[in-house]
Design a protein around this motif. Structure first.
Motif, PDB file in Angstrom:
ATOM      1  N   ARG A 155       0.726  -1.217   0.518  1.00 59.72           N
ATOM      2  CA  ARG A 155       0.011  -0.173   0.123  1.00 59.72           C
ATOM      3  C   ARG A 155       0.915   1.181  -0.339  1.00 59.72           C
ATOM      4  N   GLY A 156       0.879   2.140  -1.563  1.00 60.47           N
ATOM      5  CA  GLY A 156       1.363   3.014  -1.080  1.00 60.47           C
ATOM      6  C   GLY A 156       2.747   3.037  -1.217  1.00 60.47           C
ATOM      7  N   ALA A 157       3.887   3.912  -0.089  1.00 59.91           N
ATOM      8  CA  ALA A 157       5.109   4.118   0.183  1.00 59.91           C
ATOM      9  C   ALA A 157       5.850   2.205   0.492  1.00 59.91           C
ATOM     10  N   HIS A 158       4.744   1.818   0.375  1.00 61.09           N
ATOM     11  CA  HIS A 158       5.049   0.332   1.661  1.00 61.09           C
ATOM     12  C   HIS A 158       5.033  -0.820   0.256  1.00 61.09           C
ATOM     13  N   HIS A 159       5.750  -1.440  -0.211  1.00 59.65           N
ATOM     14  CA  HIS A 159       5.323  -2.291  -0.979  1.00 59.65           C
ATOM     15  C   HIS A 159       6.085  -4.043  -1.017  1.00 59.65           C
ATOM     16  N   ARG A 160       5.577  -4.693  -0.369  1.00 62.84           N
ATOM     17  CA  ARG A 160       6.423  -6.200  -0.408  1.00 62.84           C
ATOM     18  C   ARG A 160       5.695  -6.703  -1.169  1.00 62.84           C
ATOM     19  N   THR A 161       7.028  -7.483  -1.950  1.00 63.56           N
ATOM     20  CA  THR A 161       6.554  -8.215  -3.151  1.00 63.56           C
ATOM     21  C   THR A 161       6.598  -9.772  -2.911  1.00 63.56           C
ATOM     22  N   ASP A 162       6.699  -9.954  -1.114  1.00 66.15           N
ATOM     23  CA  ASP A 162       5.687 -11.992  -1.248  1.00 66.15           C
ATOM     24  C   ASP A 162       4.635 -11.464  -0.978  1.00 66.15           C
ATOM     25  N   TYR A 163       3.810 -10.242  -0.616  1.00 63.89           N
ATOM     26  CA  TYR A 163       2.292  -9.543  -0.221  1.00 63.89           C
ATOM     27  C   TYR A 163       1.675  -8.673  -1.653  1.00 63.89           C
ATOM     28  N   PRO A 164       2.261  -8.757  -2.974  1.00 59.92           N
ATOM     29  CA  PRO A 164       2.096  -7.346  -3.771  1.00 59.92           C
ATOM     30  C   PRO A 164       0.315  -7.073  -3.406  1.00 59.92           C
ATOM     31  N   GLU A 165      -0.457  -7.337  -3.438  1.00 55.42           N
ATOM     32  CA  GLU A 165      -1.631  -6.411  -3.471  1.00 55.42           C
ATOM     33  C   GLU A 165      -2.021  -5.798  -2.494  1.00 55.42           C
ATOM     34  N   THR A 166      -2.753  -4.682  -2.402  1.00 54.56           N
ATOM     35  CA  THR A 166      -3.665  -4.208  -1.616  1.00 54.56           C
ATOM     36  C   THR A 166      -4.739  -5.047  -0.510  1.00 54.56           C
ATOM     37  N   ASP A 167      -4.790  -5.280   0.185  1.00 55.13           N
ATOM     38  CA  ASP A 167      -5.775  -5.812   0.555  1.00 55.13           C
ATOM     39  C   ASP A 167      -6.806  -5.047   1.767  1.00 55.13           C
ATOM     40  N   ALA A 168      -8.329  -4.664   1.673  1.00 53.42           N
ATOM     41  CA  ALA A 168      -9.016  -4.085   2.436  1.00 53.42           C
ATOM     42  C   ALA A 168      -8.653  -4.107   3.476  1.00 53.42           C
ATOM     43  N   ASP A 169      -8.485  -5.393   4.481  1.00 53.82           N
ATOM     44  CA  ASP A 169      -8.484  -6.027   5.488  1.00 53.82           C
ATOM     45  C   ASP A 169      -7.431  -4.719   6.219  1.00 53.82           C
ATOM     46  N   TRP A 170      -6.638  -4.847   5.327  1.00 57.88           N
ATOM     47  CA  TRP A 170      -5.509  -3.615   6.616  1.00 57.88           C
ATOM     48  C   TRP A 170      -5.249  -3.085   5.728  1.00 57.88           C
ATOM     49  N   ARG A 171      -6.770  -2.102   5.780  1.00 56.32           N
ATOM     50  CA  ARG A 171      -7.253  -0.101   6.127  1.00 56.32           C
ATOM     51  C   ARG A 171      -6.956  -0.051   7.158  1.00 56.32           C
ATOM     52  N   VAL A 172      -6.277   0.067   8.296  1.00 61.64           N
ATOM     53  CA  VAL A 172      -5.610   0.459   9.403  1.00 61.64           C
ATOM     54  C   VAL A 172      -4.061   0.830   9.809  1.00 61.64           C
ATOM     55  N   ASN A 173      -4.418   1.673  10.562  1.00 62.17           N
ATOM     56  CA  ASN A 173      -2.665   1.971  10.642  1.00 62.17           C
ATOM     57  C   ASN A 173      -2.204   1.574  12.228  1.00 62.17           C
ATOM     58  N   LEU A 174      -0.754   1.177  11.530  1.00 64.77           N
ATOM     59  CA  LEU A 174      -0.119   0.726  12.510  1.00 64.77           C
ATOM     60  C   LEU A 174       0.719   1.335  14.112  1.00 64.77           C
ATOM     61  N   LEU A 175       0.399   0.858  15.567  1.00 63.23           N
ATOM     62  CA  LEU A 175       0.311   2.008  16.333  1.00 63.23           C
ATOM     63  C   LEU A 175       1.773   1.195  17.012  1.00 63.23           C
ATOM     64  N   VAL A 176       2.640   1.796  17.457  1.00 60.93           N
ATOM     65  CA  VAL A 176       4.037   1.361  17.867  1.00 60.93           C
ATOM     66  C   VAL A 176       4.035   1.769  19.619  1.00 60.93           C
ATOM     67  N   SER A 177       3.997   0.975  20.722  1.00 61.26           N
ATOM     68  CA  SER A 177       4.395   1.932  21.520  1.00 61.26           C
ATOM     69  C   SER A 177       5.196   0.430  23.225  1.00 61.26           C
ATOM     70  N   ALA A 178       5.679   1.110  23.649  1.00 62.32           N
ATOM     71  CA  ALA A 178       7.355   1.030  24.061  1.00 62.32           C
ATOM     72  C   ALA A 178       6.303  -0.100  25.318  1.00 62.32           C
TER      73      ALA A 178
END
Length: 625
Positions: A567-590
């Motif tokens: 999706r956008g600037a993140h291109h995974r050659t092993d997952y080359p398609e955009t997945d509607a289920d991944w229309r989520v933000n990832l939050l990183v916390s410590a």
């Protein structure tokens, strides 16, 4: 060889020049009256109290400070370089606002729709709409403050095409827009007598686990410790694209300072997997190592520049026949990467950007800095093409904030500008970086001003606060005395190569896992660090940068591994398609176990913006032909 290893340009142990004198003596005096000295166990440091501490002196920090001053609050702005020498000056091409100077059908809803489309709908819609609505007024405000925008024949602010925009929306000052904007903001801040300090590096935010009450760092010119006591701290310290070995930043900026500082005190980071690789960075032996990766502004393509491979094919016809060179940055960057991989690149690993078909005088008028830069390197861009290749340019990810307030979820801590995430989603629309700094910066400054009370003017410094700062000063002195065998520049160069190899334009699971393993090995090598020249050296500065960069690099790699789609600037050659289920933000916390990653669903845009999206507006490149 990476740029970081080019120490012949400036020795890593070289001490810094004296900072430029503060222009307004009254401003300088106000800073001095707020400063006390202290010492413990032979550690001497200064204590500075201020109602609001703004960390970062670029456009975002300056605009926050202007709002504060206009609201009657007296902030202190600090920056790592001489005042006016910020990364904002490198944003050359323009700043977006739906003024409709040339295309009368343009409006803020279409600007918002273009931004959401470019961000692949991971953007914070509220942040996008705030920015798009605010920008016409912010452009007019900048013009009133003296920003010398290029004008049309009838005196309107001129606008140019930028990639993936439906209309000519990008306002500009030749190809030095960022520089002109920062000059304008600084002039306005000086007129308001906003205090500032130059050549200061923040190394830790001071927190009791519940709220932030200031920051600790050091004066980069004298090496003296600094305790800044404030109940309101605004992070405006930029992004982290300089972690890569090919990037468009200076080596000593955009190292992840803001993100690492915020994460350490409990703030969350968002969308770190999204790093924008600008299609056109300089490449080629004739330019020299110092220029490798430096940005060739999108304005060159916006004014009609064309891309050719080594076989003289205008290859964007294969990848984007409608939008051509002005398709989204991620699309154009990947197209260039594919041409190079297919063996159709230049000997230096690039392609050609050609604007020689445009009138010479037109090119010199619209792109004066590009003409001047390449002329100094023996290239006349009006007569011959430029050799370019993708370069790490901008980080869409950053601190998670409420864009109406700048609040981070940690009491007393706010963030703004490239330090944060949300406006740009999975890929930034060209011309929106400068827009975000002034649109959101104004709102954040106004909110912080409302939050400042009488007791914040000169907050007391408790023994516990002093003890926390003193521990930091002791740690800095220990780091400056490190006498191992590995230079910080060596480790930073290795980190840059690691990220370019494993988390670059194309990624996959095996590469990301290899990157994490190499990162852990690199972290182990920091135990043998060697710092030369003490607290005022470049070597020490890079050692501090290294600690920030390692933290952010790990968070980015883990987020990229987690997102199993492209999706956008993140291109995974092993997952080359955009997945509607991944229309989520990832939050990183410590947390105690390291870094945790959570998901958050993306909100929906307002009805007016949804209508603009449904209309399907799109740039027609062939207007330029």
């Amino acid at each position: 060889m990476t740029k970081m290893s080019a120490d012949d340009r400036r020795s890593s142990s070289e001490t810094r020049r004296k900072p430029a004198a503060i222009a307004d003596g009254g401003v300088e005096n106000r800073i001095e009256r707020a400063t006390d000295s202290a010492s413990v166990d032979d550690l001497e440091y200064d204590v500075v109290t201020t109602p609001v501490l703004v960390v970062g002196a670029g456009a975002a920090g300056a605009r926050v400070a202007i709002s504060l001053a206009e609201s009657g609050v007296d902030p202190l702005v600090i920056g790592k370089r001489d005042h006016g020498d910020a990364h904002t000056t490198w944003a050359a091409g323009g700043i977006n606002a739906a003024l409709a100077s040339l295309d009368e059908d343009d409006d803020w809803t279409i600007h918002a729709a273009d931004t959401l489309n470019e961000g692949h709908h991971l953007n914070d819609p509220d942040a996008v709409e705030l920015t798009a609505r605010e920008m016409p007024d912010r452009i007019r405000e900048l013009a009133e403050w003296g920003m010398p925008f290029d004008r049309t024949d009838d005196g309107a602010i001129n606008q140019r095409y930028f990639g993936a925009q439906s209309y000519r929306r990008t306002c500009f000052v030749g190809d030095r827009t960022g520089e002109a904007m920062l000059e304008t903001l600084i002039d306005r801040a000086r007129a308001l007598e906003v205090p500032y300090r130059e050549n200061v590096m923040i190394t830790r935010l001071l927190s009791d686990g519940r709220r932030v009450f200031g920051a600790a760092g050091f004066d980069m010119e004298s090496g003296r410790g600094l305790l800044f006591r404030s109940n309101h701290v605004v992070l405006a310290a930029g992004g982290f694209s300089a972690l890569y070995d090919r990037h468009s930043s200076r080596d000593d900026e955009n190292n992840g300072d803001a993100q690492a500082l915020a994460l350490e005190v409990g703030a969350r980071l968002l969308d770190l997997e999204f790093v924008q690789f600008h299609p056109t960075g300089m490449v080629g032996e004739r330019y020299g190592e110092e220029w490798d990766g430096r940005l060739v502004t999108e304005a060159v393509r916006g004014e009609g520049g064309r891309l050719y491979n080594a076989d003289d094919e205008r290859f964007m016809e294969r990848y984007s026949p409608d939008q051509m060179e002005l398709d989204a940055r991620d699309v154009v960057a990947r197209a260039i990467g594919r041409e190079i991989e297919a063996g159709r690149g230049t000997d230096n690993g690039g392609v050609y950007l050609d604007i020689t078909h445009r009138d010479d005088d037109y090119v010199r008028a619209r792109l004066p800095r590009m003409v001047e830069r390449f002329a100094s390197l023996g290239v006349d861009i009006t007569a011959e093409p430029i050799e370019v290749a993708p370069t790490a340019h901008y980080t869409m990810g950053g601190v998670d904030v409420d864009f109406r307030t700048g609040e981070t979820g940690v009491d007393g801590l706010y963030a703004v500008g490239e330090a944060v995430a949300g406006v740009h989603g999975a890929n930034r629309l060209g011309g929106n970086s400068l827009a975000e700094t002034v649109a959101i910066g104004k709102l954040v400054g106004e909110h912080v001003a409302d939050a400042v009370g009488e007791s914040d003017a000169d907050p007391p410094v408790t023994d516990a606060q002093r003890a926390l700062a003193e521990r930091e000063f002791g740690a800095l002195e220990s780091l400056a005395a490190a006498d191992g065998d590995v230079a910080p520049t060596t480790l930073l160069a290795d980190l840059g190569e690691l990220l370019w190899t494993h988390a670059g334009i194309l990624r996959d699971e095996s590469g990301l896992r290899a990157g994490l393993a190499e990162l852990e090995a690199l972290r182990d090598r920091t135990g043998d660090l060697r710092v030369e020249g003490g607290l005022t050296s470049r070597s020490f500065e890079y050692a501090v940068d290294l600690s920030f960069s390692l933290t952010v690099a790990e968070a980015m790699l883990r987020a990229a591994l987690k997102r199993t789609e492209s999706r956008g600037a993140h291109h995974r050659t092993d997952y080359p398609e955009t997945d509607a289920d991944w229309r989520v933000n990832l939050l990183v916390s410590a947390d105690e176990g390291g870094l945790a990653i959570d998901r958050r669903r993306v909100a929906e845009p307002s009805d007016p913006v949804r209508e603009a999206l449904e209309e399907g507006y799109e740039l027609d490149y062939h207007h330029l032909e």
